[in-house]
Design a protein around this motif. Sequence first.
Motif, mmCIF file in Angstrom:
data_model
loop_
_atom_site.group_PDB
_atom_site.id
_atom_site.type_symbol
_atom_site.label_atom_id
_atom_site.label_comp_id
_atom_site.label_asym_id
_atom_site.label_seq_id
_atom_site.Cartn_x
_atom_site.Cartn_y
_atom_site.Cartn_z
ATOM 1 N N UNK A 52 0.710 -1.278 0.294
ATOM 2 C CA UNK A 52 -0.315 0.082 0.087
ATOM 3 C C UNK A 52 0.877 1.638 0.403
ATOM 4 N N UNK A 53 0.710 2.313 -0.778
ATOM 5 C CA UNK A 53 1.013 3.257 -0.940
ATOM 6 C C UNK A 53 0.289 4.151 -0.806
ATOM 7 N N UNK A 54 0.869 5.314 0.569
ATOM 8 C CA UNK A 54 -1.165 5.621 1.495
ATOM 9 C C UNK A 54 0.188 7.544 1.863
ATOM 10 N N UNK A 55 -0.851 8.251 1.279
ATOM 11 C CA UNK A 55 -0.416 9.485 1.789
ATOM 12 C C UNK A 55 -1.752 10.175 2.942
ATOM 13 N N UNK A 56 -0.638 10.603 4.220
ATOM 14 C CA UNK A 56 -1.650 10.550 5.239
ATOM 15 C C UNK A 56 -2.723 12.088 5.254
ATOM 16 N N UNK A 57 -2.664 12.573 4.605
ATOM 17 C CA UNK A 57 -3.794 13.699 4.053
ATOM 18 C C UNK A 57 -4.495 13.408 3.329
ATOM 19 N N UNK A 58 -5.659 12.984 3.688
ATOM 20 C CA UNK A 58 -6.669 12.066 2.869
ATOM 21 C C UNK A 58 -8.700 12.994 3.707
ATOM 22 N N UNK A 59 -9.358 12.894 2.798
ATOM 23 C CA UNK A 59 -10.212 13.792 2.915
ATOM 24 C C UNK A 59 -11.271 13.439 4.651
ATOM 25 N N UNK A 60 -11.410 12.421 4.342
ATOM 26 C CA UNK A 60 -12.271 11.974 5.175
ATOM 27 C C UNK A 60 -11.405 11.289 6.520
ATOM 28 N N UNK A 61 -10.415 12.020 6.420
ATOM 29 C CA UNK A 61 -9.729 11.782 8.054
ATOM 30 C C UNK A 61 -8.208 11.865 7.854
ATOM 31 N N UNK A 62 -7.185 11.180 8.169
ATOM 32 C CA UNK A 62 -6.194 10.493 7.867
ATOM 33 C C UNK A 62 -5.705 9.304 7.500
ATOM 34 N N UNK A 63 -4.209 9.082 7.305
ATOM 35 C CA UNK A 63 -3.827 7.936 6.925
ATOM 36 C C UNK A 63 -2.987 7.288 7.665
ATOM 37 N N UNK A 64 -3.544 7.720 9.176
ATOM 38 C CA UNK A 64 -3.028 7.037 10.856
ATOM 39 C C UNK A 64 -4.155 6.102 10.912
ATOM 40 N N UNK A 65 -5.372 6.412 10.636
ATOM 41 C CA UNK A 65 -6.527 5.471 10.922
ATOM 42 C C UNK A 65 -6.275 4.709 9.616
ATOM 43 N N UNK A 66 -6.202 4.736 8.646
ATOM 44 C CA UNK A 66 -5.952 3.828 7.619
ATOM 45 C C UNK A 66 -4.851 1.972 7.828
ATOM 46 N N UNK A 67 -3.237 3.163 8.486
ATOM 47 C CA UNK A 67 -2.513 2.348 8.808
ATOM 48 C C UNK A 67 -3.273 1.254 10.734
ATOM 49 N N UNK A 68 -3.452 1.908 11.080
ATOM 50 C CA UNK A 68 -4.421 0.956 12.855
ATOM 51 C C UNK A 68 -5.273 0.218 12.177
ATOM 52 N N UNK A 69 -6.335 0.342 11.055
ATOM 53 C CA UNK A 69 -7.184 -0.405 10.134
ATOM 54 C C UNK A 69 -6.214 -1.574 9.834
ATOM 55 N N UNK A 70 -5.245 -1.415 8.773
ATOM 56 C CA UNK A 70 -4.771 -2.883 8.368
ATOM 57 C C UNK A 70 -3.457 -3.411 9.717
ATOM 58 N N UNK A 71 -3.368 -2.747 10.006
ATOM 59 C CA UNK A 71 -2.257 -3.624 11.137
ATOM 60 C C UNK A 71 -3.044 -4.582 12.421
ATOM 61 N N UNK A 72 -4.109 -4.191 12.104
ATOM 62 C CA UNK A 72 -5.040 -4.982 13.357
ATOM 63 C C UNK A 72 -5.503 -6.403 12.771
ATOM 64 N N UNK A 73 -5.258 -6.589 11.358
ATOM 65 C CA UNK A 73 -5.367 -8.109 10.927
ATOM 66 C C UNK A 73 -4.157 -8.395 9.902
ATOM 67 N N UNK A 74 -3.132 -7.126 8.972
ATOM 68 C CA UNK A 74 -2.346 -7.363 7.898
ATOM 69 C C UNK A 74 -0.687 -6.599 8.310
ATOM 70 N N UNK A 75 -0.127 -7.385 7.728
ATOM 71 C CA UNK A 75 1.162 -7.092 7.425
ATOM 72 C C UNK A 75 1.798 -6.675 6.380
ATOM 73 N N UNK A 76 0.602 -5.837 5.535
ATOM 74 C CA UNK A 76 0.919 -5.503 3.863
ATOM 75 C C UNK A 76 1.915 -4.284 4.485
ATOM 76 N N UNK A 77 3.126 -4.351 3.663
ATOM 77 C CA UNK A 77 4.177 -3.131 3.799
ATOM 78 C C UNK A 77 3.221 -2.059 3.350
ATOM 79 N N UNK A 78 3.629 -0.895 4.011
ATOM 80 C CA UNK A 78 3.258 0.805 4.137
ATOM 81 C C UNK A 78 3.957 1.411 3.667
ATOM 82 N N UNK A 79 3.786 2.860 2.337
ATOM 83 C CA UNK A 79 4.944 3.590 2.243
ATOM 84 C C UNK A 79 4.118 4.490 2.055
#
Length: 229
Positions: A52-79
């Motif tokens: 996953x290539x992830x921008x931290x600034x998103x219109x419905x929140x921020x990328x931090x919440x995406x990282x937290x959600x992904x890490x709850x169930x996945x080890x997918x690399x995140x850049x």
Amino acid sequence: MSASTHILIVDDEPQIRRFLRTSLGAQGYRLSEAATAAEAQAMAAKDEPDLVILDLGLPDGDGFSVIETLRAHSHVPIIVLSVRSDEQGKVRALDLGADDYVTKPFGMEELVARVRTALRHKLQVQGEAPIFRSGDLTADLVRRLITVGGREIKLSAKEYDLLRILIMHAGKVLTHGFLLREVWGPAHTEDVQYLRVYIRQLREKLEADPTLPQLILTETGVGYRLRAE
């Protein structure tokens, strides 16, 4: 790179997504795109991307919440894509589980190199590989034998522990807090100067020129990265 390698791009700027789609597509990657945190979380759950290539600034929140959600169930690399001045954001993203970051504006060669490193790290066998090599450095983690250019290097117990953590995560940016917690324990996560002393000692023993390190690289204001190859 096989077209079966799937990268999810998460950015609300169409021009950035178009640039990444064109450039990474030319490298043979299969791509999907999301413009919001909600879209990213839904697509990641459905399609299980390889990276996953992830921008931290998103219109419905921020990328931090995406990282937290992904890490709850996945080890997918995140850049993470981050603006140049946002050191606190970089540290927070890495501490939440991101693997790396690229600073905007970025060059495509740099991003592709980071993508390849993250994918290689994903494919490594979990746990400690018995032999690690990078440049002139060879580390046998079973025998606890460290050599540079074939010459055995003597490390203190803490120097070895610090190098082992860097090797286990070679190619990834490791924050000051992560390294201090892993090597010295949770009571020492603010002792950044202490960490710098041990990094300097490792460089003096492992680098050809400790003043111009090529192996243990500084990520200013964030932490350190061990060159993976």
